[in-house]
Every structure is written in structure tokens, then in C-alpha cells.
Design an enzyme around this catalytic site. Structure first.
Site: not given
Ligand code: SAM
Length: 450
Positions: A64, A159, A282, A332, A381, A408
């Protein structure tokens, strides 16, 4: 141990990347890919086992693709995660760095995920042992993809990633479908009825199950729904989606709620987060709480700050810090996530948040900044690719007092830190482990205006 959880070996000055081994193993390798500057290889025989090794606890380990680091102890995993952050920030970032805070480990190292997606296949993968045994096996499988194979599914017996009732629900659905002769999917021919099963278990005890099928056979769908409803009264949100498309994404499709509410809730410090079938949340909720607390601490909020939460997803960080801020602006890409973010403010009586949906490089504009004001604190983020260069430039222009950068992917974070170093100094580095048994690592960096 280097990038992507692989180990590095050298032979005649050639660098070789090897998966499925531990640092210190002595192995014979078979080269699977040869490039000018490096090779990739797999182990074919072990001469000596590393002292860092531990016995993997899962029967599916090695086949897996889920938990590739079970063969090294959690302590060792944390050591290499910390090192991964350090190496990336030093080598790629080329900025002056403070001493790193020790990585925040996850209290739960098993059963820490709140969401899993299991895939059906009528042509389940047989392991070497199964083939050698000469026995007949039911090839109707429900489980995970074999790494790198879109069409091969390993049937999972147990799992360790998600708490109850995840395993029991999956096994019950698989057995019911086998018993009733339902058609498991064939990804090559794109045929078959049962496609996948998504299970979400929230820290409030609420449970969501979503069955995805290829066509609208109401008798078969309702048969499974009724069976699940009777067998698992703890399911608070039982849903299905008919997806006739070539791919499994259902963001553009209607999800039908058969029983209960069309969403479940996660909770943090009394703040409820509504999670629908299409919402992002998350996946390690307990550790997300630690991540957010650390993010808020580094943001040093006193209640007077205007905070921009970039890449806000469903507004989780924005809502989490709202009570310690004067005002929070969340941005977002995904419109449905922004709808969730607004709902999450409403259901918690949070009135000092404003959310915008769109591409960051377009939304984070001079006009937006003129409307809301220059942020005191930016929390960002971004996805694995990091921030778009235009966004970094805008942040330099805006020049907030502090930027808390949650990432990340320390490699892209390091790249962005170097760009930001024109006006910012890195004052804290806090790695966080959200995904035990994998090589993934999260990292929080505090940038302070020079
Ligand atoms: C790592 S996640 C962040 C999650 C959030 N901070 C949380 O803790 O739940 C990254 C986010 O960036 C958004 N994203 C990706 N590319 C983007 C862009 N060009 N403009 C705005 N948001 C974007 C994704 O849809 C996603 O929700």
C-alpha cells in the site's frame, strides 16, 4: 534520507535515490532509472538492516502506498522531518536563519486522519504472497491505489489511519457488494457501478459516508444506503453521488443526502466548522489545532490587528484567529470553500471576517488593500507550489509588520523566503508534523519586517 522520503546512496560518484529502505541499510540495488546526474533504484537484497528500523505494524505495509515510513520509529521520522526543513531552508532559501524550534510531533501517530477515500476495483491487486499461495481470491476489492498505478487497487483489511467506524464501514460495504453481485469499477474500461467510498469522522463524533457510483441504479443505491443506515446508526450524514464522468472528482455534481444532515462539524476551542461533502478540512484535526495555535502565537495578535489570511480554504485559520483580531480578510480560489468560510463565521457569531473568492494574484490587489487597509499581519498557507511571484511582490509592497508563512512544502517555502528577504527577516522556524508514518512535513515561519 532525502526528498520524498527516499534514501540516498552513492556508487562511483553517482547519486542513487532509493525507496523502501532506511538510512544505514546495506543493500543490493537494481537500477530502475538512469539519468546523467543521478539514478533511481529499488532494493533487491538486504545485506544488513539499519539500527533505525522498527517492525512495521500494518499488514499492508510495503504494498500500500499510504504509510511509507512505518519501518522507522516515530522519533526517527521526526528527526528526518526536522532535517528536511533545515536542509531546504538552508540550501534553497539562502537567507539568515534563527535557531529552529524543535518539530511539534503529533500526539496520535495512528488513527489520526478524519477523511479517507477508498476505491472499488473489480480487478484487485494480488500481493506476491497471495500469488505464491496458489489460492483463489475474490478480486472485487475496496481499498487504496498501488503507488503510481491508477488502475490497481489493494483490498484493505485494516487501515491504521482513520478511527472507527472507518474500517468497519469499508468492510461492510465491500462484503455487501460482493454478496449482492454489484459491479465493482474497472478504471481501464471506465465501466462498473461502484466507484469509491469516502468516510469522514469528525472530532465531534459525527460521521459522514459518501458512496460514489457510475450510474443511477436506484434499487442498488438504496439497498446499500438502507443497509448502512441499519448497520451503523452512528453515521450522521449518509450521502451518495452519481458520477458518469471519466474522472472521480464530484465538485461539479449533486451529492444526494439519504440520511441525516448534508454536513458534519469539526470543533476547535468551541468554534464549530461545518464540513460538507465538497469541503476541505485539515485531515489531522488534532494536529491542525496545534498548527493553528502556533500560527496564532507567532502572529502575536492583541485584538487590534487587521489580518489577511491568504489561501484561507474554508476560512479555518481566519475564523480561528478572528476573536483575537480587529478584522480578518480571507482569500481563496475555490468559491464553495469561501461559501463554507462565510457559513463558519455565521454559525459562530463571528462578524469581523470578510471573504473573497478568486485567484490570489488578482484578488490581492491595490484596490482591495485600499478598501480594507494595509494588514498588520499576513498569514499565508499556499498549496505545495508556494506563492505566485506576483503575490510575493505584492506582499513586499504591502509590507505588513509580520508574515506567518505556513507551508506543506519547505522547498517552495524556501524559494519564497529568499524573495521576501528583501524586506523581511526570518525570526522563527517551527516545523510541525501533521502526517505521522509519511515523509510529509509542515513548516511555520515567522517573518518580521526589517
Ligand atoms: C494548504 S491549503 C490552505 C488551507 C487552509 N489554510 C486550512 O488550514 O484549512 C491551500 C489553499 O490554497 C487554495 N489555492 C490554491 N491556489 C490558489 C490561488 N492561485 N489563489 C487562491 N487560492 C489558491 C487552495 O484551494 C487551498 O484551499
Amino acid at each position: 534520507m532525502v526528498a520524498e522520503g527516499k534514501c540516498l546512496a552513492r556508487h562511483n560518484n553517482m547519486v542513487i535515490f532509493v525507496g523502501g529502505v532506511a538510512p544505514g541499510d546495506v543493500v543490493d540495488l537494481r537500477v530502475t532509472r538512469k539519468k546523467k546526474s543521478f539514478m533511481e533504484a529499488v532494493p533487491v537484497a538486504f545485506r544488513e538492516y539499519s539500527e533505525l528500523r522498527v517492525e512495521p505494524f500494518c499488514q499492508h505495509f510495503g504494498v500500500c502506498g499510504g504509510c511509507k515510513w512505518q519501518h522507522i520509529s516515530y522519533e526517527t521520522q521526526l528527526h528526518y522531518k526536522q532535517k528536511q526543513v533545515k536542509d531546504n531552508l538552508e540550501r534553497i532559501g539562502k537567507v539568515t536563519l534563527p535557531e529552529f524550534d524543535p518539530i511539534l510531533g503529533s500526539e496520535k501517530t495512528k488513527y489520526y486522519r478524519n477523511k479517507l477515500e477508498y476505491t472499488f476495483s473489480g480487478n484487485g491487486w494480488l500481493t506476491d504472497e497471495q500469488i505464491k499461495s496458489g489460492e483463489e481470491f475474490d478480486r472485487n476489492a475496496l481499498g487504496f491505489h498501488i503507488p503510481g498505478r491508477f488502475d490497481k487497487i489493494l483490498d484493505i483489511e485494516h487501515c491504521y489511519l482513520q478511527p472507527a467506524p472507518s474500517n468497519a464501514v469499508r468492510l461492510e460495504v465491500r462484503d455487501y457488494a460482493r454478496k449482492h453481485g454489484l459491479d465493482f469499477y474497472n478504471a481501464v474500461k471506465q465501466e462498473g457501478f461502484l466507484r469509491n467510498l469516502i468516510i469522514r469522522t469528525a472530532n465531534t463524533g459525527e460521521v459522514m459516508v459518501i458512496l460514489q457510483v457510475k450510474y443511477d441504479d436506484q434499487e442498488a443505491i438504496l439497498g446499500i444506503m438502507k443497509h448502512l443506515e441499519e448497520t451503523f446508526p452512528e453515521i450522521t450524514s449518509l450521502q451518495y453521488v452519481v458520477n458518469p464522468k471519466g474522472n472521480e472528482t464530484y465538485h461539479d455534481l449533486d451529492v444526494v443526502c439519504y440520511k441525516g444532515l448534508p454536513y458534519i462539524h469539526e470543533e476547535m476551542e468551541g468554534i464549530k466548522f461545518r464540513v460538507g461533502p465538497k469541503s476541505f478540512y485539515q485531515t489531522n484535526a488534532d494536529q491542525a489545532y496545534e498548527l493553528y495555535k502556533k500560527t496564532r502565537e507567532l502572529a502575536a495578535l492583541t485584538g487590534n490587528e487587521l489580518v489577511y489570511d491568504l489561501y484561507t480554504g474554508a476560512g479555518t485559520i481566519a475564523n480561528f484567529v478572528a476573536r483575537q483580531s480587529r478584522e480578518v480578510i480571507g482569500i481563496e480560489y475555490v468559491p464553495s470553500a469561501i461559501e463554507d468560510a462565510k457559513i463558519n463565521s455565521q454559525i459562530n457569531d463571528i462578524t469581523n471576517t470578510t471573504f473573497y473568492a478568486g485567484d490570489m494574484k488578482d484578488i490581492l490587489s491595490d484596490e482591495l488593500i485600499a478598501r480594507h487597509g494595509r494588514p498588520d499581519v499576513v498569514i499565508t498557507d499556499p498549496p505545495r507550489a508556494g506563492m505566485h511571484q506576483d503575490v510575493v511582490e505584492k506582499l513586499l509592497q504591502v509590507h505588513a509588520d509580520r508574515i506567518v508563512y505556513v507551508s506543506c512544502n519547505p522547498a517552495t517555502q524556501a524559494r519564497d523566503l529568499e524573495l521576501l528577504s528583501e524586506k523581511y527577516e526570518v525570526t522563527r522556524v517551527q516545523p510541525v508534523d501533521m502526517f505521522p508514518q509519511t515523509h510529509h512535513v509542515e513548516n511555520i515561519v515567522l517573518l518580521t519586517a526589517k
